[in-house]
Design an enzyme around this catalytic site. Structure first.
Site, short mmCIF file in Angstrom:
data_model
loop_
_atom_site.label_atom_id
_atom_site.label_comp_id
_atom_site.label_asym_id
_atom_site.label_seq_id
_atom_site.Cartn_x
_atom_site.Cartn_y
_atom_site.Cartn_z
N LEU A 322 -5.73 8.80 0.15
CA LEU A 322 -6.92 8.99 0.98
C LEU A 322 -6.64 9.91 2.16
CD1 LEU A 322 -8.26 5.31 1.14
CD2 LEU A 322 -9.18 7.19 -0.21
N GLY A 323 -5.42 9.90 2.67
CA GLY A 323 -5.11 10.75 3.81
C GLY A 323 -3.73 10.47 4.35
N GLY A 325 -1.44 10.12 8.06
CA GLY A 325 -1.50 9.92 9.51
C GLY A 325 -0.12 10.05 10.11
N PHE A 327 1.81 7.77 11.09
CA PHE A 327 2.75 6.73 10.72
C PHE A 327 2.90 6.55 9.22
CE2 PHE A 327 1.60 5.30 15.04
CZ PHE A 327 2.86 5.26 15.58
N VAL A 330 -2.12 6.85 3.45
CA VAL A 330 -3.09 5.80 3.14
C VAL A 330 -3.60 6.02 1.72
CG1 VAL A 330 -5.22 4.66 3.82
CG2 VAL A 330 -3.75 5.67 5.57
N LYS A 345 -1.86 1.31 3.65
CA LYS A 345 -1.12 2.29 4.43
C LYS A 345 0.37 1.99 4.33
CE LYS A 345 -1.15 4.55 8.94
NZ LYS A 345 -1.83 4.64 10.26
N ASP A 441 -5.42 3.86 20.63
CA ASP A 441 -5.47 5.08 19.80
C ASP A 441 -6.90 5.33 19.31
OD1 ASP A 441 -4.27 7.32 18.80
OD2 ASP A 441 -3.51 6.37 16.99
#
Length: 639
Positions: A322-323, A325, A327, A330, A345, A441
């Site tokens: 999905l993407g 980040g 850290f 995901v 994640k 965040d």
């Protein structure tokens, strides 16, 4: 869980509410309360629960049942003045029927009590502040295939499932019952129209109660899930424990010792062969091993099996990605047992002590229930990996729509609604939950959108908690450049005001269609807050509106968001409003000051320079400099 009376929780997670003893009660309540009311404090949120139970009757008197059990929502963690027998460990003779009880119970009653006008000795009822049911029906279910009603014996000792669903909009509660092998029937057993706003308080506890009288039975809860503002997670019936056998039943099923000895010998030989084969295969295949340390046992309800998540994400395939980040990555997944869609994640971890503290935070944050917060379902660990499991959001993150070069974008009414959604969720974190939660965040990429484009604040990987009125115990600077308040850069200390600063930057980026820091812009436009302040002073605040909106927006709403974004992003923390004040401004329940110049909106210091380092005035010596976590790279081209 908090248990009272005869109740106990076994090592395999079974709640045994009562045992084979007369005149005793059993209560088991979840330790933390849930916030059942919306932000106005008037309407009760929708909720859903499902649980598996079994009631084992006394074999000495097989034709008579003891008293039953109930799922209970109550204002306290336990009901200390409750009586056994017909009062089911919920009420007593003096308080039954009292509206000040604020108790909702779904009873599974196995003894007819004329005092409460019970319809029979095997029924299900919805009870409000009393055991005289508001509505009840014989125990059973309606077949999906034929539509016919099929009876069930609650005290048969067989495992059964119950679903309780309250629709906060329709003001309707449904109760459904079925055998363990039957999926949830489409037609509920009970359907009752009721507004629970006068019954349910702002915060309530959920759990189970049961009792024995002269006639006894043993009451078990074999599995349970509960959810506010959504459907409770389905139970994997294949993993539910069996009902512990009644000792008297065991005595009635004696087998000759010779047969047992012979079967045992065969079994031992067979087991040795199987174990040897399994050991050999495991050594050859070297599958990933679960990491489970002693301190993690207390967080068990939040833990997923690594294998289940591996299967759910098709082996963390790139097709499920999905993407990415700061850290980790995901992935979209579908849990094999319940077919529930989730987002998983993957985060790397090294420190054992740090991981212990982190998972403790997850266990706490996992209890949050709010319509504008992405639900953190739990975690899994395997060697060097930590997996965080969230609700899946079909429309991904807000930044994909705001900053995308594609033609697809969000109109102003959608954007304004999302801003109000996130403000409400953040106000809940700061002021409405039992502890203060600092998100640390807040930004467009951490705002996720459900199928109807409702905004939900997600990614609690950096969140920290403290008690109301106490300072958070952290000096670790965390966040994303452009959203970090000046005082946070100096001290690394998160506060409500530092979250408000980030929310101000978030409001500006949603309204303006650009990120808080854009290094490729003209020097005077690099820092969005500074540019917005300049436009405000020049009377040109509306020139900041996102060009992709093509001037299709409400002028008053746009001006409100831009001015409020500046106020929340003020360089002085004491000049920023609280999130409850922000929600009032956005909801039209309060007005901004007519002359914002008195608040001195000019930023005294830039938070960062274009190369990503701290600006003059924010230098730190080696003794006061906090540790730093930046969640995303400092580039204007994407996150």
């Amino acid at each position: 869980m908090a248990v009272r009376g005869m109740a106990e929780i076994s090592q395999n997670g079974i709640f045994r509410l009562t045992s084979n003893k007369s005149y005793g009660i059993g209560q088991a309540f979840y330790n933390m309360p849930f916030s059942f009311k919306n932000s106005t404090g008037k309407d009760v949120l929708s909720f859903s629960t499902t649980f598996a139970f079994a009631i084992v009757k006394d074999m000495d008197i097989p034709n008579l049942h003891g008293h039953g059990m109930a799922f209970v929502i109550a204002p306290s963690r336990g009901l200390p003045h409750a009586l056994p027998a017909q009062y089911l460990g919920i009420f007593n003779a003096s308080n039954i029927g009292d509206p000040s009880n604020h108790v909702l119970a779904i009873e599974l009653d196995t003894l007819q009590t004329p005092e409460f006008a019970d319809i029979n000795d095997n029924h299900v009822g919805i009870d409000i502040n009393s055991l005289a049911s508001n509505i009840s029906a014989p125990a059973g279910y309606f077949s999906d295939s034929s539509g016919e009603f099929r009876n069930l014996d609650l005290a048969s000792g067989e495992r059964m499932l119950v679903w309780v669903d309250y629709d906060g909009l329709r003001k309707q509660i449904n109760v459904t019952l079925s055998p363990i092998e039957v999926s949830k029937p489409r037609r509920p057993l009970l359907s009752f129209d009721v507004d629970l706003s006068s019954v349910i308080l702002d915060t309530m506890y959920v759990g189970f109660c049961s009792a024995n009288g002269l006639l006894i039975g043993t009451h078990y809860v074999l599995g349970w899930s509960f959810q506010l503002n959504g459907e409770a997670q389905a139970l994997d019936v294949s993993r539910l424990p069996l009902v512990p056998q009644n000792q008297k039943q065991k005595q009635g099923k004696r087998i000759s010792k010779k047969l047992i000895t012979g079967l045992a010998a065969i079994a031992i030989v067979f087991l040795m062969v199987v174990v040897s084969g399994i050991t050999f295969m495991v050594r050859r295949r070297k599958k990933p091993e679960e990491v489970l340390e002693d301190w993690e046992v207390q967080f068990g309800p939040h833990r997923f099996m690594y294998k289940a998540l591996f299967i759910a994400t098709k082996g963390f395939s790139n097709t499920q990605l999905l993407g990415r980040g700061g850290f980790g990555r995901v992935y979209k997944g579908e849990l094999p047992s319940s077919k529930t869609q989730v987002a998983v994640k993957r985060v790397s971890h090294e420190s054992s002590q740090g991981m212990k503290e982190f998972i403790a935070e997850i266990a706490t944050i996992g209890r949050l229930r709010h319509p504008n917060l992405v639900r953190l379902l739990g975690y899994s660990r395997c060697k060097g990996e930590l997996l965080l499991v969230y609700d899946f959001m079909p429309n991904a993150s807000l930044d994909k729509f705001i900053f995308s070069k594609a033609k697809q974008t969000l109109n102003w009414s959608q954007r304004f609604k999302i801003i109000k959604d996130i403000a409400t969720g953040l106000a809940y974190l700061h002021e409405e939950w039992v502890q203060v939660i600092y998100h640390r965040d807040i930004k467009a990429s951490n705002v996720l959108l459900d199928s109807e484009f409702n905004g939900k604040l997600g990614d609690f990987g950096l969140a920290r908690l403290s008690s109301h009125g106490m300072d958070p115990n952290t000096t670790h600077l965390a966040g994303t450049l452009g959203y970090i308040a000046p005082e946070l850069a100096r001290t690394g200390k998160a506060t409500k005001a530092t979250d408000v600063f980030a929310f101000g930057a978030f409001m500006l980026e949603v309204a303006c269609g650009r990120r808080p820091v854009e290094t490729k812009m003209l020097p005077e436009k690099v820092i969005l807050v500074d540019w917005a302040s300049e436009c405000w002073r020049n009377g040109e605040i509306l020139t900041l509106a996102d060009p992709k909106l093509r001037n299709d927006y409400e002028l008053e709403e746009m001006e409100l968001v831009l001015k409020l974004g500046l106020l929340c992003s003020h360089s002085r923390s004491d000049a920023r409003p609280s999130m409850s004040q922000v929600t009032k401004y956005l909801g039209g329940n309060a007005s901004l000051p007519d002359d914002l110049d008195v608040i001195s909106l000019v930023q005294e210091h830039n938070e960062v320079q274009s190369d990503g380092v701290m600006a003059p005035g924010f230098e730190l010596d080696n003794h006061s400099k906090p540790s730093v976590t930046i969640t995303e790279p400092f580039f204007s081209t994407g996150r």
